[in-house]
Design an enzyme around this catalytic site. Structure first.
Site: not given
Length: 278
Positions: A80, A128
């Site tokens: 991330e 996701h």
């Protein structure tokens, strides 16, 4: 996450290329896929034919540009970090065929922002997955500002072929699951920091008392404490004070105690037993 997604993709019958700059990581991913399919066969969840086809379907490449040229569907699963995701998205979209759909396995970052790094925002959305990918049934689908309905339909179809169920979530920091998981995991770290209970007892209480399949500290070690910290920092920045990371979590990351991938996090994974007291 990347190797888990590649495994379920190949097992579902998709011709799959797993890309990583590290040849060692690619070798480890192939070993992981074979071991996971072997365990699945022993449990009666994977047939011999599925395992054989999975091996035939799964390939690796260290070069994203080349792998993207023949891709119909791309799932980005890097850490991330905005700059890294931006680089991957720009490279993949520049080299992929015009019809290819791009997705990101991000757990927090805006799909509209990520779509802006591509040359096809209408063909982009968040996809996701959850860890461990072959066991967790959910995929969160999150549309960006320009995501087309056909893109969502394609993502849903791919997820279902992988044996997953989907939920469609409106764009908002942390989506649904990451907001809840980040709060629970951070609160567990605060309790550990305050001496409320030992790590093993915190995890045991949550598993037996709240029926969680895995304790929040175990889960943090699994996904990576650095990843958990990055998520919390983003949510703290976008949603406010209740997501401020526990100081103990920041200490662990600074010390290189990142969880399973580094050999030590809340728990110690350097011994043969899976969970050893820290």
């Amino acid at each position: 996450m990347g190797r888990g997604i590649a495994y379920v993709s190949a097992l579902a019958g998709f011709s799959t290329t797993l890309v990583d700059v590290s040849g060692v990581k690619l070798e480890e991913a192939i070993t992981y896929a074979k071991r996971t399919s072997e365990k699945g066969m022993k449990l009666g969840k994977v047939t011999t034919e599925q395992a054989r086809n999975m091996t035939a379907n799964l390939r690796t490449s260290p070069v994203l540009e080349e792998a993207s040229k023949t891709a119909d569907f791309i799932i980005e699963a890097v850490p991330e970090k905005r700059d890294l995701k931006k680089s991957v998205m720009e490279t993949a979209s520049a080299n992929a065929p015009d019809h290819a759909i791009l997705t990101s396995n991000t757990s927090t970052i805006s799909p509209t922002e990520l779509a802006s790094y591509t040359n096809r925002p209408g063909q982009f959305a968040v996809m996701h997955f959850f860890n461990p990918v072959h066991r967790m049934r959910l995929v969160e689908m999150v549309k960006g500002l320009d995501t087309e309905d056909e893109t969502v339909a394609a993502i849903r179809s791919v997820a279902e072929q992988m044996g997953k169920e989907t939920v469609e979530v409106n764009e908002f920091p942390g989506f649904v699951t990451s907001r809840i998981s980040a709060l629970v995991g951070n609160e567990a770290f605060l309790m550990l920091q305050e001496g409320v209970a030992a790590a093993e007892d915190i995890d045991k209480a949550i598993k037996l008392g709240l029926n969680y399949p895995m304790g929040p500290l175990e889960l943090g070690d699994l996904v990576g404490l650095d990843a958990r910290l990055n998520n919390l920092k983003y949510l703290h920045e976008t949603l406010g004070e209740k997501y401020r990371p526990a100081p103990l979590l920041e200490q662990y990351v600074k010390a290189g105690r990142l969880g399973r991938k580094s050999g030590r996090g809340v728990y110690d994974y350097t011994e043969k037993s899976e969970l050893v007291k820290k």
